[in-house]
Motif scaffolding. Structure first.
Motif, mmCIF file in Angstrom:
data_model
loop_
_atom_site.group_PDB
_atom_site.id
_atom_site.type_symbol
_atom_site.label_atom_id
_atom_site.label_comp_id
_atom_site.label_asym_id
_atom_site.label_seq_id
_atom_site.Cartn_x
_atom_site.Cartn_y
_atom_site.Cartn_z
ATOM 1 N N ILE A 1 0.853 -1.180 0.000
ATOM 2 C CA ILE A 1 0.000 0.000 0.000
ATOM 3 C C ILE A 1 0.894 1.236 0.000
ATOM 4 C CG2 ILE A 1 -1.680 1.336 1.351
ATOM 5 C CD1 ILE A 1 -2.921 -1.069 0.114
ATOM 6 N N GLY A 2 0.542 2.224 -0.807
ATOM 7 C CA GLY A 2 1.260 3.483 -0.820
ATOM 8 C C GLY A 2 0.457 4.565 -0.117
ATOM 9 N N LEU A 3 1.145 5.600 0.301
ATOM 10 C CA LEU A 3 0.525 6.747 0.953
ATOM 11 C C LEU A 3 0.955 7.994 0.195
ATOM 12 C CD1 LEU A 3 -1.015 7.871 3.517
ATOM 13 C CD2 LEU A 3 1.230 8.031 4.596
ATOM 14 N N LYS A 4 -0.015 8.818 -0.194
ATOM 15 C CA LYS A 4 0.359 10.024 -0.918
ATOM 16 C C LYS A 4 -0.349 11.253 -0.372
ATOM 17 C CE LYS A 4 -2.729 8.987 -4.870
ATOM 18 N NZ LYS A 4 -2.744 8.806 -6.337
ATOM 19 N N VAL B 1 0.005 15.882 -6.952
ATOM 20 C CA VAL B 1 0.650 15.007 -5.976
ATOM 21 C C VAL B 1 1.899 15.704 -5.439
ATOM 22 C CG1 VAL B 1 1.775 12.790 -5.601
ATOM 23 C CG2 VAL B 1 -0.239 12.930 -7.081
ATOM 24 N N ILE B 2 1.934 15.898 -4.126
ATOM 25 C CA ILE B 2 3.081 16.540 -3.476
ATOM 26 C C ILE B 2 4.174 15.520 -3.171
ATOM 27 C CG2 ILE B 2 3.836 17.817 -1.423
ATOM 28 C CD1 ILE B 2 2.138 19.481 -3.311
ATOM 29 N N ALA B 3 3.775 14.352 -2.670
ATOM 30 C CA ALA B 3 4.763 13.323 -2.329
ATOM 31 C C ALA B 3 4.076 11.972 -2.238
ATOM 32 C CB ALA B 3 5.458 13.654 -1.009
ATOM 33 N N VAL B 4 4.848 10.919 -2.458
ATOM 34 C CA VAL B 4 4.367 9.539 -2.362
ATOM 35 C C VAL B 4 5.360 8.744 -1.519
ATOM 36 C CG1 VAL B 4 3.860 7.407 -3.620
ATOM 37 C CG2 VAL B 4 3.192 9.611 -4.600
ATOM 38 N N VAL B 5 4.826 7.938 -0.593
ATOM 39 C CA VAL B 5 5.648 7.050 0.227
ATOM 40 C C VAL B 5 5.115 5.637 0.030
ATOM 41 C CG1 VAL B 5 6.539 6.553 2.525
ATOM 42 C CG2 VAL B 5 5.970 8.914 1.895
ATOM 43 N N SER B 6 5.982 4.676 -0.236
ATOM 44 C CA SER B 6 5.552 3.309 -0.535
ATOM 45 C C SER B 6 5.994 2.340 0.543
ATOM 46 C CB SER B 6 6.105 2.873 -1.898
ATOM 47 O OG SER B 6 7.522 2.904 -1.874
ATOM 48 N N GLY B 7 5.503 1.095 0.434
ATOM 49 C CA GLY B 7 5.972 0.024 1.296
ATOM 50 C C GLY B 7 5.238 -0.132 2.609
ATOM 51 N N PHE B 8 3.947 0.210 2.655
ATOM 52 C CA PHE B 8 3.179 0.114 3.901
ATOM 53 C C PHE B 8 2.492 -1.240 4.027
ATOM 54 C CE2 PHE B 8 3.714 4.624 3.555
ATOM 55 C CZ PHE B 8 3.682 5.103 4.859
ATOM 56 N N ARG B 9 2.505 -1.783 5.246
ATOM 57 C CA ARG B 9 1.685 -2.945 5.602
ATOM 58 C C ARG B 9 0.742 -2.600 6.748
ATOM 59 N NH1 ARG B 9 4.026 -7.371 7.655
ATOM 60 N NH2 ARG B 9 5.952 -6.348 8.293
#
Length: 511
Positions: A134-137, A153-161
């Motif tokens: 799941i990603g968070l943006k 889109v300002i920023a994206v963070v990946s790798g969520f569980r």
């Protein structure tokens, strides 16, 4: 008296009654829905109103640039609302929101109109599906009358569980702060190149400010497990509320470039290995930590004269504890000097809190989310307004001080405090998330049961693992385990002894 005069008198009386009714209805419309409860303080009387019902997990409440209340629902909807009467309008439905368990549309923040252009923006953080995780943006929308347009889109963070956070806040200097959770990923918070478990700082256009701690990096502070609240004081001190694991929920005062310790430190650095980490990294202790945990959620700074008793305080709502806490601050804002609890167990899980420019307080319930404490009410979820009123007209609620010492008189009390929020008061659990304690085969295996309770359990596919309760002493651990094994028809007659618990601790150390 003539018939004409009598008729005039009757007509005049009727007009007076009609006018009185109109004025009453007008006052009611101005004051909003009826007062359900009164909160009585030293000199102020507050009214508690339910201005909106039958929402579905309103995750964030903010005060919009249009002087209205804005809120969202976790599934992806953003609304504008009349802050008194509760009439709402749907502004946007975000289609790519991934909304399983704690994922979904999360924090929001609204910028004041730009003096040069008149433009105002709404920033929203939400989770979305990626190939393997799941990603968070964080997305910026232009506020255009009653619509939200031009997403960027300002920023994206990946790798969520799991453990997404995620709150957003904006300072008057047009700097944007975004809190991310650790993603239920070990090591993410202390990894400088990983944006999980951090507070990130941007300009409103998404660029990285030149005065950030590390040039070219959005990281403002690190070392957070799962931030659930983010708020500035009127002197621009930044506070957070954060979920611990089985112990040490926190409120922190954030410093530029600060390290707040997770996952090497839980709560204050009071163990030898925690002190060593704090010494080497200059890790910062929380202002306040709670064990047993309360699952703190949204947080807001209150400094209005409307409710003088709460001036210079943090307003904190909680999920597990199901209350509003008023945390009085020292004059400089660097310490919490007082704590009072309100609305205790009245409305269930409370998710968000915000303050209007007039000093009214708004809360949202979270009883239809993935982990309800009990069956939701028919009209959940609610948005609640707390405002100052002239007199008592409803049931009186008073604040209370937090318990200074945890009661250990009975096993059911310990179970309720530490286990019921996940496994429920009747042991039924939550299907697909938390196993039923009525049927788990671990009940028949003393040693594995003790090990899971003391040391936790982590699985690759389930970030909502069993936390470790090794901080409990042997007497408390044995009491809870025997309560589970003998309750709800389990009837295991062979008790787990304190010696057996200690034996498993020793075995763990010897490995």
């Amino acid at each position: 008296m003539t018939k004409r005069r009598a008729g005039i008198k009757v007509l005049t009386g009727a007009l007076a009654v009609a006018l009185s009714c109109v004025l009453f209805q007008c006052r009611q419309a101005q004051q909003g829905p009826q007062i359900r409860f009164n909160i009585v303080l030293d000199s102020s009387v507050l009214g508690v109103q339910e201005i909106s019902v039958s929402n579905k997990v309103p995750w964030e409440l903010i005060w919009g640039a249009d002087n209205r209340l804005w809120y969202n629902e976790q599934e992806g909807r953003i609304y504008q609302m009349d802050p008194v009467g509760g009439k709402r309008k749907l502004l946007l439905r975000i289609e790519d929101v991934a909304g399983k368990t704690t994922a979904g549309l999360l924090g929001m923040a609204s910028s004041a109109p730009d003096p040069a252009t008149g433009r105002s923006y709404l920033f929203a953080a939400y989770t979305f599906a990626m190939k393997d995780s799941i990603g968070l943006k964080l997305v910026r929308y232009l506020v255009q009358k009653d619509t939200l347009v031009e997403p960027k889109v300002i920023a994206v963070v990946s790798g969520f569980r799991g453990h997404y956070g995620s709150r957003v806040a904006i300072l008057p200097d047009h700097k944007l702060y975004w809190a991310t959770g650790d993603g239920a990923q070990q090591g993410s918070t202390q990894n400088a190149s990983d944006l999980k478990g951090k507070i990130l700082r941007f300009n409103l256009d998404g660029r990285i400010p030149a005065d950030n701690p590390v040039p070219g990096s959005p990281v403002w502070a690190r070392g957070f497990r799962n931030i659930q609240g983010l708020a500035f004081s009127d002197t621009t001190l930044l506070y957070t509320s954060e979920h611990g694991d089985a112990a040490d929920d926190e409120v922190n005062l954030i410093r530029k470039g600060g390290n707040f310790g997770w996952s090497a430190i839980e709560g204050k650095a009071n163990l030898a290995e925690e002190k060593a980490f704090a010494d080497s990294t200059h890790a910062i202790d929380p202002l306040l930590a709670w064990t047993p945990t309360i699952a703190p959620s949204g947080i807001a700074f209150y400094n209005s004269s409307k409710i003088p008793e709460w001036k210079n305080s943090l307003l904190l709502v909680s999920l597990k504890d199901r209350s509003l806490r008023v945390l009085g601050l020292s004059k400089d804002g660097h310490a919490i000097v007082k704590e009072r609890i309100y609305l205790d167990k009245i409305y269930g899980r409370l998710r968000a809190v915000c303050v209007s420019p007039e000093g009214d307080i708004y809360l949202s319930t979270s009883n239809r989310d993935w982990n309800p404490y009990s069956k939701p009410a028919a009209d959940d979820d609610k948005i609640i307004r707390i405002t100052k009123v002239s007199r008592v007209t409803a049931k009186v609620l008073r604040g209370k001080a937090p318990e200074t010492k945890l009661s250990r008189e009975n096993a059911i009390g310990l179970y309720t405090i530490y286990c019921a929020s996940c496994h429920k008061e009747d042991g039924s659990g939550s299907p697909g998330m938390f196993p039923s304690l009525r049927t788990t085969p671990l009940l028949n295996q003393q040693q594995p049961l003790i090990d899971v309770f003391l040391f936790g359990k982590s699985t690759k596919d389930n970030p909502n693992r069993m936390p470790s309760f090794k901080f409990l002493n042997n007497e408390e651990a044995a009491a809870i385990l025997n309560f589970i094994r003998s309750g709800w028809g389990n009837n295991h007659s062979d008790s787990i002894t304190e010696a057996a618990v200690q034996e498993r601790r020793n075995a763990k150390k010897g490995r």
